[in-house]
Design a protein around this motif. Structure first.
Motif, PDB file in Angstrom:
ATOM      1  N   UNK A  48      18.080  56.033  26.958  1.00  0.00           N
ATOM      2  CA  UNK A  48      17.733  55.149  28.074  1.00  0.00           C
ATOM      3  C   UNK A  48      16.375  54.490  27.828  1.00  0.00           C
ATOM      4  N   UNK A  52      15.022  50.544  28.296  1.00  0.00           N
ATOM      5  CA  UNK A  52      13.840  50.184  29.096  1.00  0.00           C
ATOM      6  C   UNK A  52      12.770  49.499  28.252  1.00  0.00           C
ATOM      7  N   UNK A  55      13.841  45.901  27.790  1.00  0.00           N
ATOM      8  CA  UNK A  55      13.678  45.146  29.040  1.00  0.00           C
ATOM      9  C   UNK A  55      12.208  44.968  29.424  1.00  0.00           C
ATOM     10  N   UNK A  56      11.319  45.588  28.668  1.00  0.00           N
ATOM     11  CA  UNK A  56       9.886  45.467  28.981  1.00  0.00           C
ATOM     12  C   UNK A  56       9.465  46.335  30.145  1.00  0.00           C
ATOM     13  N   UNK A  57      10.326  47.271  30.560  1.00  0.00           N
ATOM     14  CA  UNK A  57       9.944  48.181  31.653  1.00  0.00           C
ATOM     15  C   UNK A  57       8.991  49.239  31.121  1.00  0.00           C
ATOM     16  N   UNK A  88      20.801  41.658  31.472  1.00  0.00           N
ATOM     17  CA  UNK A  88      20.945  42.413  32.724  1.00  0.00           C
ATOM     18  C   UNK A  88      21.266  43.852  32.367  1.00  0.00           C
ATOM     19  N   UNK A  89      21.087  44.721  33.336  1.00  0.00           N
ATOM     20  CA  UNK A  89      21.367  46.132  33.070  1.00  0.00           C
ATOM     21  C   UNK A  89      22.132  46.751  34.238  1.00  0.00           C
ATOM     22  N   UNK A  91      22.340  50.203  35.746  1.00  0.00           N
ATOM     23  CA  UNK A  91      21.678  51.502  35.664  1.00  0.00           C
ATOM     24  C   UNK A  91      22.679  52.641  35.896  1.00  0.00           C
ATOM     25  N   UNK A  95      21.586  51.892  40.964  1.00  0.00           N
ATOM     26  CA  UNK A  95      20.281  51.391  41.435  1.00  0.00           C
ATOM     27  C   UNK A  95      20.445  50.215  42.395  1.00  0.00           C
ATOM     28  N   UNK A  96      21.431  50.329  43.292  1.00  0.00           N
ATOM     29  CA  UNK A  96      21.594  49.279  44.308  1.00  0.00           C
ATOM     30  C   UNK A  96      20.493  49.427  45.353  1.00  0.00           C
ATOM     31  N   UNK A  97      20.079  48.306  45.933  1.00  0.00           N
ATOM     32  CA  UNK A  97      19.008  48.352  46.932  1.00  0.00           C
ATOM     33  C   UNK A  97      19.589  48.820  48.274  1.00  0.00           C
ATOM     34  N   UNK A  98      19.110  49.981  48.717  1.00  0.00           N
ATOM     35  CA  UNK A  98      19.672  50.628  49.922  1.00  0.00           C
ATOM     36  C   UNK A  98      19.623  49.758  51.169  1.00  0.00           C
ATOM     37  N   UNK A 157      26.259  42.577  40.179  1.00  0.00           N
ATOM     38  CA  UNK A 157      24.861  42.133  40.286  1.00  0.00           C
ATOM     39  C   UNK A 157      24.323  41.715  38.915  1.00  0.00           C
ATOM     40  N   UNK A 169      23.865  51.817  31.132  1.00  0.00           N
ATOM     41  CA  UNK A 169      23.281  53.143  30.954  1.00  0.00           C
ATOM     42  C   UNK A 169      24.244  54.175  31.544  1.00  0.00           C
TER      43      UNK A 169
END
Lengths: 260, 256
Positions: A48, A52, A55-57, A88-89, A91, A95-98, A157, A169
Protein backbone atom coordinates in the motif's frame (compact mmCIF):
# COMPACT_ATOMS: atom_id res chain seq x y z
CA UNK A 1 9.85 20.70 -13.57
CA UNK A 2 11.94 18.42 -15.78
CA UNK A 3 9.85 16.75 -18.48
CA UNK A 4 10.74 13.70 -20.49
CA UNK A 5 8.69 12.23 -23.31
CA UNK A 6 8.03 8.77 -21.82
CA UNK A 7 4.49 7.90 -20.78
CA UNK A 8 3.77 5.91 -17.67
CA UNK A 9 4.68 5.84 -14.00
CA UNK A 10 8.24 5.06 -12.93
CA UNK A 11 9.73 4.54 -9.49
CA UNK A 12 13.53 4.57 -9.52
CA UNK A 13 15.80 3.69 -6.62
CA UNK A 14 13.07 4.65 -4.15
CA UNK A 15 13.87 4.27 -0.47
CA UNK A 16 11.26 4.78 2.24
CA UNK A 17 11.42 4.11 5.95
CA UNK A 18 9.19 4.78 8.95
CA UNK A 19 10.38 4.95 12.54
CA UNK A 20 13.72 3.37 11.69
CA UNK A 21 12.08 0.47 9.82
CA UNK A 22 12.94 0.21 6.12
CA UNK A 23 9.81 -0.33 4.03
CA UNK A 24 11.36 0.04 0.55
CA UNK A 25 15.03 -0.13 -0.40
CA UNK A 26 16.27 0.89 -3.89
CA UNK A 27 12.85 0.02 -5.23
CA UNK A 28 12.14 0.16 -8.97
CA UNK A 29 8.78 -0.20 -10.67
CA UNK A 30 7.40 0.81 -14.05
CA UNK A 31 3.72 1.04 -14.91
CA UNK A 32 3.23 1.34 -18.65
CA UNK A 33 -0.12 2.51 -20.07
CA UNK A 34 -2.28 -0.43 -21.08
CA UNK A 35 -0.37 -3.01 -19.04
CA UNK A 36 -2.33 -4.02 -15.96
CA UNK A 37 -0.19 -4.98 -13.04
CA UNK A 38 -0.57 -6.59 -9.63
CA UNK A 39 1.87 -6.12 -6.77
CA UNK A 40 2.19 -9.18 -4.57
CA UNK A 41 3.90 -9.80 -1.27
CA UNK A 42 3.12 -10.85 2.28
CA UNK A 43 1.20 -8.55 4.66
CA UNK A 44 3.08 -5.53 5.93
CA UNK A 45 5.71 -5.67 3.19
CA UNK A 46 4.81 -2.17 1.94
CA UNK A 47 2.47 -2.74 -0.99
CA UNK A 48 0.00 0.00 0.00
CA UNK A 49 2.96 2.30 0.69
CA UNK A 50 3.90 2.03 -2.99
CA UNK A 51 0.48 3.30 -4.05
CA UNK A 52 0.64 6.17 -1.54
CA UNK A 53 4.14 7.13 -2.70
CA UNK A 54 3.02 7.31 -6.33
CA UNK A 55 0.02 9.43 -5.34
CA UNK A 56 2.28 11.81 -3.40
CA UNK A 57 0.50 11.03 -0.12
CA UNK A 58 3.90 9.97 1.23
CA UNK A 59 7.29 11.38 0.30
CA UNK A 60 10.19 8.99 -0.37
CA UNK A 61 13.45 9.37 1.57
CA UNK A 62 15.38 9.15 -1.72
CA UNK A 63 14.90 8.13 -5.33
CA UNK A 64 12.49 9.51 -7.91
CA UNK A 65 8.87 8.89 -8.87
CA UNK A 66 7.73 10.22 -12.23
CA UNK A 67 4.29 10.40 -13.80
CA UNK A 68 4.52 10.80 -17.58
CA UNK A 69 8.06 12.07 -17.10
CA UNK A 70 7.27 14.65 -14.40
CA UNK A 71 9.05 14.10 -11.09
CA UNK A 72 6.43 14.35 -8.34
CA UNK A 73 9.14 14.83 -5.70
CA UNK A 74 9.74 18.33 -7.04
CA UNK A 75 6.07 19.27 -7.19
CA UNK A 76 4.17 21.50 -4.81
CA UNK A 77 0.68 20.48 -3.65
CA UNK A 78 -0.99 22.37 -6.52
CA UNK A 79 1.13 20.70 -9.23
CA UNK A 80 0.67 17.39 -7.47
CA UNK A 81 -3.10 17.82 -7.64
CA UNK A 82 -2.79 18.36 -11.38
CA UNK A 83 -0.69 15.19 -11.73
CA UNK A 84 -3.19 13.26 -9.58
CA UNK A 85 -5.90 13.96 -12.16
CA UNK A 86 -4.36 11.13 -14.20
CA UNK A 87 -4.71 8.70 -11.29
CA UNK A 88 -7.50 7.52 -9.01
CA UNK A 89 -7.46 5.02 -6.21
CA UNK A 90 -9.96 2.63 -4.69
CA UNK A 91 -8.93 2.37 -1.06
CA UNK A 92 -9.14 -0.88 0.87
CA UNK A 93 -12.19 0.10 2.91
CA UNK A 94 -13.62 2.32 0.16
CA UNK A 95 -12.81 5.51 2.15
CA UNK A 96 -16.20 6.99 1.28
CA UNK A 97 -16.99 10.31 2.96
CA UNK A 98 -19.44 9.51 5.77
CA UNK A 99 -21.13 12.90 5.79
CA UNK A 100 -22.00 12.83 2.09
CA UNK A 101 -24.48 10.83 0.06
CA UNK A 102 -23.32 8.28 -2.49
CA UNK A 103 -24.05 10.78 -5.28
CA UNK A 104 -22.00 13.49 -3.57
CA UNK A 105 -19.17 11.02 -3.01
CA UNK A 106 -19.06 10.10 -6.68
CA UNK A 107 -19.34 13.72 -7.80
CA UNK A 108 -16.83 14.93 -5.18
CA UNK A 109 -13.95 15.83 -7.49
CA UNK A 110 -16.23 17.46 -10.04
CA UNK A 111 -17.87 19.53 -7.31
CA UNK A 112 -14.44 20.52 -5.98
CA UNK A 113 -13.24 21.62 -9.41
CA UNK A 114 -16.43 23.60 -9.97
CA UNK A 115 -15.98 23.67 -13.75
CA UNK A 116 -19.26 21.96 -14.60
CA UNK A 117 -22.87 22.84 -13.90
CA UNK A 118 -24.93 21.02 -11.28
CA UNK A 119 -27.06 19.15 -13.85
CA UNK A 120 -23.99 17.96 -15.78
CA UNK A 121 -22.28 16.79 -12.56
CA UNK A 122 -25.41 14.88 -11.55
CA UNK A 123 -25.58 13.27 -14.99
CA UNK A 124 -21.94 12.14 -14.78
CA UNK A 125 -22.42 10.82 -11.23
CA UNK A 126 -25.47 8.84 -12.35
CA UNK A 127 -23.54 7.49 -15.36
CA UNK A 128 -20.65 6.31 -13.18
CA UNK A 129 -23.04 4.76 -10.66
CA UNK A 130 -24.75 3.07 -13.59
CA UNK A 131 -21.42 1.51 -14.58
CA UNK A 132 -21.17 -0.15 -11.15
CA UNK A 133 -24.92 -0.94 -11.08
CA UNK A 134 -25.84 1.34 -8.20
CA UNK A 135 -27.99 4.12 -9.71
CA UNK A 136 -30.64 3.47 -7.06
CA UNK A 137 -28.15 4.21 -4.26
CA UNK A 138 -27.60 7.84 -5.32
CA UNK A 139 -29.24 9.36 -2.23
CA UNK A 140 -28.10 6.80 0.35
CA UNK A 141 -25.32 7.42 2.85
CA UNK A 142 -22.25 5.13 3.07
CA UNK A 143 -23.46 3.78 6.44
CA UNK A 144 -26.49 2.34 4.63
CA UNK A 145 -24.38 0.32 2.16
CA UNK A 146 -22.90 -3.18 2.37
CA UNK A 147 -19.13 -3.72 2.07
CA UNK A 148 -19.39 -4.75 -1.58
CA UNK A 149 -21.59 -1.76 -2.44
CA UNK A 150 -19.08 0.57 -0.77
CA UNK A 151 -16.30 -0.83 -2.96
CA UNK A 152 -18.44 -0.35 -6.06
CA UNK A 153 -19.24 3.25 -5.10
CA UNK A 154 -15.51 3.80 -4.53
CA UNK A 155 -14.88 2.54 -8.07
CA UNK A 156 -17.54 4.91 -9.40
CA UNK A 157 -15.89 7.78 -7.51
CA UNK A 158 -12.49 6.82 -8.93
CA UNK A 159 -13.98 6.94 -12.43
CA UNK A 160 -15.64 10.34 -12.10
CA UNK A 161 -12.61 12.36 -13.20
CA UNK A 162 -11.89 9.98 -16.09
CA UNK A 163 -8.34 9.04 -15.00
CA UNK A 164 -5.84 7.05 -17.08
CA UNK A 165 -4.66 4.92 -14.17
CA UNK A 166 -6.75 3.37 -11.41
CA UNK A 167 -5.12 1.87 -8.33
CA UNK A 168 -6.84 -0.81 -6.29
CA UNK A 169 -5.79 -1.48 -2.72
CA UNK A 170 -7.00 -4.98 -1.77
CA UNK A 171 -10.30 -4.51 -3.66
CA UNK A 172 -11.74 -7.95 -2.87
CA UNK A 173 -10.84 -8.22 0.82
CA UNK A 174 -13.85 -9.13 2.94
CA UNK A 175 -16.20 -9.77 0.02
CA UNK A 176 -18.22 -12.91 -0.68
CA UNK A 177 -17.54 -14.83 -3.94
CA UNK A 178 -20.28 -12.94 -5.80
CA UNK A 179 -18.84 -9.62 -4.62
CA UNK A 180 -15.35 -10.72 -5.72
CA UNK A 181 -16.70 -11.73 -9.14
CA UNK A 182 -18.47 -8.37 -9.50
CA UNK A 183 -15.26 -6.46 -8.71
CA UNK A 184 -13.30 -8.59 -11.18
CA UNK A 185 -15.84 -7.87 -13.90
CA UNK A 186 -15.79 -4.15 -13.13
CA UNK A 187 -11.98 -4.10 -13.35
CA UNK A 188 -12.06 -5.92 -16.68
CA UNK A 189 -14.72 -3.44 -17.85
CA UNK A 190 -12.43 -0.56 -16.92
CA UNK A 191 -9.56 -2.15 -18.81
CA UNK A 192 -11.79 -2.47 -21.89
CA UNK A 193 -12.43 1.29 -21.56
CA UNK A 194 -8.67 1.85 -21.85
CA UNK A 195 -7.88 2.37 -18.16
CA UNK A 196 -4.66 0.95 -16.76
CA UNK A 197 -5.00 -0.76 -13.39
CA UNK A 198 -2.46 -1.29 -10.65
CA UNK A 199 -3.61 -3.55 -7.84
CA UNK A 200 -2.16 -4.76 -4.57
CA UNK A 201 -3.77 -7.90 -3.27
CA UNK A 202 -3.41 -11.36 -1.75
CA UNK A 203 -6.34 -12.65 -3.76
CA UNK A 204 -4.55 -14.72 -6.43
CA UNK A 205 -7.63 -15.69 -8.52
CA UNK A 206 -8.49 -11.99 -8.89
CA UNK A 207 -4.86 -11.09 -9.61
CA UNK A 208 -4.69 -13.73 -12.35
CA UNK A 209 -8.08 -12.70 -13.76
CA UNK A 210 -7.30 -9.00 -14.20
CA UNK A 211 -3.51 -8.59 -14.52
CA UNK A 212 -1.00 -8.86 -17.35
CA UNK A 213 2.13 -8.58 -15.25
CA UNK A 214 3.10 -9.22 -11.63
CA UNK A 215 5.62 -7.67 -9.28
CA UNK A 216 6.66 -9.48 -6.11
CA UNK A 217 8.10 -7.64 -3.13
CA UNK A 218 10.12 -9.29 -0.41
CA UNK A 219 12.26 -7.74 2.31
CA UNK A 220 11.75 -4.15 1.03
CA UNK A 221 12.91 -5.04 -2.50
CA UNK A 222 11.33 -6.01 -5.80
CA UNK A 223 12.50 -9.58 -6.33
CA UNK A 224 10.36 -10.57 -9.29
CA UNK A 225 8.71 -8.91 -12.27
CA UNK A 226 7.01 -10.80 -15.07
CA UNK A 227 3.97 -12.57 -16.43
CA UNK A 228 1.89 -15.24 -14.71
CA UNK A 229 3.70 -18.00 -16.59
CA UNK A 230 7.11 -16.61 -15.63
CA UNK A 231 6.01 -16.31 -11.99
CA UNK A 232 4.71 -19.88 -11.86
CA UNK A 233 7.94 -21.11 -13.43
CA UNK A 234 10.08 -19.06 -11.05
CA UNK A 235 12.37 -20.99 -8.74
CA UNK A 236 12.48 -18.21 -6.13
CA UNK A 237 11.84 -19.69 -2.68
CA UNK A 238 9.87 -16.63 -1.53
CA UNK A 239 7.40 -16.95 -4.41
CA UNK A 240 7.09 -20.70 -3.95
CA UNK A 241 6.33 -20.18 -0.25
CA UNK A 242 3.79 -17.45 -1.06
CA UNK A 243 1.85 -19.84 -3.30
CA UNK A 244 2.25 -22.91 -1.09
CA UNK A 245 2.82 -21.88 2.51
CA UNK A 246 4.48 -24.57 4.60
CA UNK A 247 5.22 -24.92 8.31
CA UNK A 248 8.63 -23.37 7.62
CA UNK A 249 7.04 -20.24 6.16
CA UNK A 250 4.60 -20.02 9.07
CA UNK A 251 7.58 -20.10 11.43
CA UNK A 252 9.29 -17.35 9.41
CA UNK A 253 6.07 -15.30 9.46
CA UNK A 254 5.86 -15.58 13.25
CA UNK A 255 9.49 -14.45 13.56
CA UNK A 256 8.91 -11.51 11.23
CA UNK A 257 5.85 -10.42 13.21
CA UNK A 258 7.94 -10.47 16.39
CA UNK A 259 10.66 -8.36 14.74
CA UNK A 260 8.18 -5.72 13.62
CA UNK B 1 18.05 9.28 32.18
CA UNK B 2 15.44 11.72 33.60
CA UNK B 3 17.24 14.59 31.82
CA UNK B 4 17.05 12.73 28.53
CA UNK B 5 13.36 11.98 29.11
CA UNK B 6 12.68 15.64 29.86
CA UNK B 7 14.66 16.67 26.79
CA UNK B 8 12.62 14.33 24.58
CA UNK B 9 9.36 15.62 26.03
CA UNK B 10 10.44 19.23 25.54
CA UNK B 11 11.47 18.58 21.94
CA UNK B 12 8.15 16.85 21.28
CA UNK B 13 6.26 19.77 22.83
CA UNK B 14 8.19 22.33 20.77
CA UNK B 15 7.75 20.43 17.52
CA UNK B 16 4.00 20.05 18.19
CA UNK B 17 3.77 23.76 19.01
CA UNK B 18 5.48 24.53 15.73
CA UNK B 19 3.05 22.28 13.84
CA UNK B 20 0.04 23.95 15.50
CA UNK B 21 1.41 27.38 14.56
CA UNK B 22 1.99 26.35 10.93
CA UNK B 23 -1.47 24.79 10.72
CA UNK B 24 -2.99 27.96 12.26
CA UNK B 25 -1.25 30.20 9.70
CA UNK B 26 -2.45 28.03 6.81
CA UNK B 27 -5.98 27.91 8.23
CA UNK B 28 -6.15 31.68 8.79
CA UNK B 29 -4.80 32.33 5.29
CA UNK B 30 -7.55 30.06 3.94
CA UNK B 31 -10.28 32.26 5.44
CA UNK B 32 -9.77 34.87 2.77
CA UNK B 33 -9.47 32.70 -0.34
CA UNK B 34 -11.81 30.58 -2.42
CA UNK B 35 -13.39 28.03 -2.31
CA UNK B 36 -15.22 29.11 0.84
CA UNK B 37 -16.87 25.73 1.60
CA UNK B 38 -20.02 27.55 2.66
CA UNK B 39 -22.00 24.34 3.33
CA UNK B 40 -19.26 22.90 5.53
CA UNK B 41 -19.03 26.23 7.39
CA UNK B 42 -22.78 26.36 8.07
CA UNK B 43 -22.79 22.74 9.21
CA UNK B 44 -19.92 23.44 11.62
CA UNK B 45 -21.59 26.61 12.88
CA UNK B 46 -24.64 24.51 13.69
CA UNK B 47 -22.57 21.80 15.43
CA UNK B 48 -20.35 24.20 17.38
CA UNK B 49 -22.81 26.99 18.10
CA UNK B 50 -26.42 25.85 18.12
CA UNK B 51 -25.78 22.38 19.51
CA UNK B 52 -23.70 23.82 22.37
CA UNK B 53 -26.30 26.37 23.47
CA UNK B 54 -27.95 24.17 26.08
CA UNK B 55 -24.77 23.17 27.91
CA UNK B 56 -23.45 26.75 27.84
CA UNK B 57 -26.76 28.12 29.18
CA UNK B 58 -26.77 25.54 31.95
CA UNK B 59 -23.18 26.44 32.88
CA UNK B 60 -24.01 30.16 32.87
CA UNK B 61 -27.22 29.78 34.87
CA UNK B 62 -25.74 27.83 37.77
CA UNK B 63 -22.48 29.78 37.85
CA UNK B 64 -24.45 33.04 38.00
CA UNK B 65 -26.65 31.69 40.77
CA UNK B 66 -23.67 30.49 42.81
CA UNK B 67 -21.83 33.79 42.26
CA UNK B 68 -24.86 35.75 43.46
CA UNK B 69 -25.31 33.50 46.48
CA UNK B 70 -21.67 33.79 47.55
CA UNK B 71 -21.56 37.55 46.91
CA UNK B 72 -24.75 38.19 48.89
CA UNK B 73 -23.36 36.34 51.89
CA UNK B 74 -20.15 38.41 51.75
CA UNK B 75 -21.96 41.74 51.09
CA UNK B 76 -24.72 41.40 53.65
CA UNK B 77 -22.64 42.33 56.75
CA UNK B 78 -21.69 45.58 54.99
CA UNK B 79 -25.27 46.34 53.91
CA UNK B 80 -24.01 46.32 50.31
CA UNK B 81 -26.23 43.64 48.81
CA UNK B 82 -27.40 46.10 46.14
CA UNK B 83 -24.02 45.69 44.46
CA UNK B 84 -24.57 41.99 43.78
CA UNK B 85 -25.55 42.54 40.12
CA UNK B 86 -22.32 44.38 39.38
CA UNK B 87 -20.23 41.75 41.11
CA UNK B 88 -21.86 38.91 39.22
CA UNK B 89 -21.54 40.80 35.94
CA UNK B 90 -17.89 41.75 36.24
CA UNK B 91 -16.83 38.28 37.34
CA UNK B 92 -18.85 36.54 34.66
CA UNK B 93 -18.08 38.83 31.72
CA UNK B 94 -14.35 39.11 32.34
CA UNK B 95 -13.48 35.67 33.68
CA UNK B 96 -15.98 32.95 34.38
CA UNK B 97 -18.11 33.39 31.25
CA UNK B 98 -15.25 33.08 28.75
CA UNK B 99 -13.26 30.47 30.70
CA UNK B 100 -16.10 28.17 31.75
CA UNK B 101 -17.88 28.25 28.40
CA UNK B 102 -14.54 27.62 26.63
CA UNK B 103 -13.80 24.66 28.91
CA UNK B 104 -17.24 23.25 28.15
CA UNK B 105 -16.68 23.74 24.41
CA UNK B 106 -13.20 22.17 24.65
CA UNK B 107 -14.81 19.09 26.17
CA UNK B 108 -17.80 18.97 23.88
CA UNK B 109 -16.64 20.35 20.54
CA UNK B 110 -12.85 19.91 20.72
CA UNK B 111 -13.22 16.22 21.45
CA UNK B 112 -15.79 15.83 18.65
CA UNK B 113 -13.50 17.55 16.12
CA UNK B 114 -10.55 15.33 17.05
CA UNK B 115 -12.69 12.18 16.95
CA UNK B 116 -14.19 13.10 13.57
CA UNK B 117 -10.90 14.04 11.92
CA UNK B 118 -9.07 11.13 13.57
CA UNK B 119 -11.65 8.68 12.25
CA UNK B 120 -11.34 10.24 8.80
CA UNK B 121 -7.57 9.72 8.97
CA UNK B 122 -7.70 6.08 10.06
CA UNK B 123 -10.39 5.22 7.49
CA UNK B 124 -8.28 6.91 4.77
CA UNK B 125 -10.96 9.53 4.03
CA UNK B 126 -8.40 12.31 4.43
CA UNK B 127 -6.08 10.55 1.95
CA UNK B 128 -9.04 10.14 -0.41
CA UNK B 129 -9.76 13.88 -0.18
CA UNK B 130 -6.15 14.71 -1.00
CA UNK B 131 -6.20 12.37 -3.98
CA UNK B 132 -9.37 14.09 -5.18
CA UNK B 133 -7.48 17.39 -5.17
CA UNK B 134 -8.78 18.94 -1.96
CA UNK B 135 -6.74 21.24 0.25
CA UNK B 136 -7.59 19.47 3.50
CA UNK B 137 -6.52 22.38 5.70
CA UNK B 138 -8.92 24.65 3.94
CA UNK B 139 -11.80 22.22 3.86
CA UNK B 140 -11.46 20.58 7.26
CA UNK B 141 -9.65 23.15 9.40
CA UNK B 142 -10.53 26.60 8.06
CA UNK B 143 -14.25 25.90 7.95
CA UNK B 144 -14.18 24.83 11.61
CA UNK B 145 -12.01 27.80 12.57
CA UNK B 146 -14.40 30.27 10.94
CA UNK B 147 -17.39 28.69 12.66
CA UNK B 148 -15.63 28.68 16.04
CA UNK B 149 -14.48 32.32 15.77
CA UNK B 150 -18.09 33.34 15.27
CA UNK B 151 -19.76 30.91 17.65
CA UNK B 152 -17.45 31.09 20.67
CA UNK B 153 -17.81 34.82 21.51
CA UNK B 154 -21.57 34.54 20.97
CA UNK B 155 -21.77 31.54 23.28
CA UNK B 156 -19.81 33.44 25.93
CA UNK B 157 -22.21 36.38 25.62
CA UNK B 158 -25.14 33.98 26.02
CA UNK B 159 -23.47 32.42 29.08
CA UNK B 160 -22.94 35.89 30.60
CA UNK B 161 -26.54 36.93 29.96
CA UNK B 162 -28.00 33.73 31.40
CA UNK B 163 -25.64 34.03 34.40
CA UNK B 164 -26.90 37.55 35.08
CA UNK B 165 -30.48 36.29 34.93
CA UNK B 166 -29.56 33.40 37.24
CA UNK B 167 -27.90 35.86 39.61
CA UNK B 168 -31.07 37.93 39.70
CA UNK B 169 -33.17 34.87 40.58
CA UNK B 170 -31.10 34.54 43.77
CA UNK B 171 -30.90 38.28 44.40
CA UNK B 172 -34.69 38.57 44.20
CA UNK B 173 -34.87 36.30 47.24
CA UNK B 174 -32.93 38.97 49.13
CA UNK B 175 -35.47 41.68 48.20
CA UNK B 176 -33.32 43.26 45.53
CA UNK B 177 -35.41 44.86 42.81
CA UNK B 178 -34.56 44.40 39.10
CA UNK B 179 -33.78 48.12 38.86
CA UNK B 180 -31.36 47.98 41.77
CA UNK B 181 -29.75 44.86 40.31
CA UNK B 182 -29.25 46.50 36.91
CA UNK B 183 -28.15 49.88 38.31
CA UNK B 184 -25.12 48.28 39.94
CA UNK B 185 -23.81 46.97 36.60
CA UNK B 186 -22.21 50.19 35.25
CA UNK B 187 -20.70 50.86 38.68
CA UNK B 188 -18.49 47.82 38.27
CA UNK B 189 -18.20 47.41 34.49
CA UNK B 190 -16.25 49.41 31.92
CA UNK B 191 -16.48 49.24 28.15
CA UNK B 192 -13.07 47.54 28.02
CA UNK B 193 -14.49 44.70 30.14
CA UNK B 194 -17.02 43.97 27.41
CA UNK B 195 -14.22 43.81 24.84
CA UNK B 196 -12.26 41.50 27.13
CA UNK B 197 -15.36 39.34 27.50
CA UNK B 198 -15.55 38.85 23.73
CA UNK B 199 -11.84 38.76 22.84
CA UNK B 200 -11.00 36.05 25.35
CA UNK B 201 -13.49 33.45 24.08
CA UNK B 202 -12.50 34.19 20.49
CA UNK B 203 -8.88 33.41 21.35
CA UNK B 204 -9.83 30.36 23.38
CA UNK B 205 -11.94 29.19 20.41
CA UNK B 206 -8.91 29.52 18.15
CA UNK B 207 -6.86 27.45 20.61
CA UNK B 208 -9.52 24.73 20.85
CA UNK B 209 -9.95 24.36 17.09
CA UNK B 210 -6.27 24.39 16.23
CA UNK B 211 -5.32 21.90 18.95
CA UNK B 212 -8.27 19.64 18.10
CA UNK B 213 -7.52 19.70 14.37
CA UNK B 214 -3.77 19.17 14.78
CA UNK B 215 -4.28 16.24 17.14
CA UNK B 216 -7.07 14.80 14.96
CA UNK B 217 -5.10 15.00 11.72
CA UNK B 218 -2.06 13.32 13.29
CA UNK B 219 -3.95 10.33 14.69
CA UNK B 220 -2.37 6.93 14.18
CA UNK B 221 -3.09 3.50 15.57
CA UNK B 222 -6.76 2.94 14.73
CA UNK B 223 -9.64 3.22 17.19
CA UNK B 224 -7.33 3.21 20.23
CA UNK B 225 -5.33 6.05 18.70
CA UNK B 226 -8.52 8.06 18.22
CA UNK B 227 -9.45 7.56 21.88
CA UNK B 228 -6.02 8.64 23.11
CA UNK B 229 -6.08 11.70 20.84
CA UNK B 230 -9.51 12.81 22.04
CA UNK B 231 -8.30 12.69 25.63
CA UNK B 232 -5.17 14.64 24.65
CA UNK B 233 -7.22 17.35 22.94
CA UNK B 234 -9.41 17.93 25.99
CA UNK B 235 -6.50 17.99 28.43
CA UNK B 236 -4.16 20.13 26.32
CA UNK B 237 -6.76 22.66 25.24
CA UNK B 238 -8.09 22.99 28.83
CA UNK B 239 -4.58 23.63 30.14
CA UNK B 240 -3.85 26.14 27.37
CA UNK B 241 -7.14 27.97 28.07
CA UNK B 242 -6.29 28.36 31.76
CA UNK B 243 -2.67 29.39 31.14
CA UNK B 244 -3.43 31.81 28.31
CA UNK B 245 -6.27 33.34 30.34
CA UNK B 246 -3.68 34.57 32.84
CA UNK B 247 -1.54 36.21 30.15
CA UNK B 248 -4.50 37.76 28.29
CA UNK B 249 -5.74 39.20 31.59
CA UNK B 250 -2.26 40.66 32.20
CA UNK B 251 -2.33 42.29 28.76
CA UNK B 252 -5.78 43.82 29.36
CA UNK B 253 -4.67 45.12 32.76
CA UNK B 254 -1.57 46.64 31.14
CA UNK B 255 -3.71 48.59 28.65
CA UNK B 256 -6.29 49.62 31.23
Amino acid sequence: MAKSPEKGIRMEQVCYSVGGRTILRDFNLTLEPGINRTILGVSGVGKTTILKLILGLLRPDSGSITIDGADIGRMGERELNRARKHISIVFQGGALFDSMTVGENVAYRLLEEGDLGEAEIERIAMEKLGFVGLEQAMDLYPAELSGGMKKRVAIARALAADPEYIFFDEPTTGLDPIGVYNIQQLMLGLQRQGKTTLMVTHDMPTAFAVSDRFSFIHDARLIFEGTRGEMEASNLVEIAEFFSPSEVSLFKFANRQEET
Amino acid sequence: MPVRFAEQKLLFFLSELQEVCILSLRAVRGIFSRPLYYREFVSQLDKIGVDSLFIVCLTGLFTGMVMALQSLIQLKPFAATSYVGGMVAVTMVKELGPVLSSLMIAGRVGSAITAELGTMVVTEQVDAMRVEGTDIVKRLVTSRLKAMLIAMPLLAVVADTVALAGGYLIAAGYNISPLMYCKSLPQFMRFQDLIEGVAKPAFFGLLIVMIACRVGLSVSGGAEGVGVSVKRTVVVSSVFILVSDFFITKIFIFFR
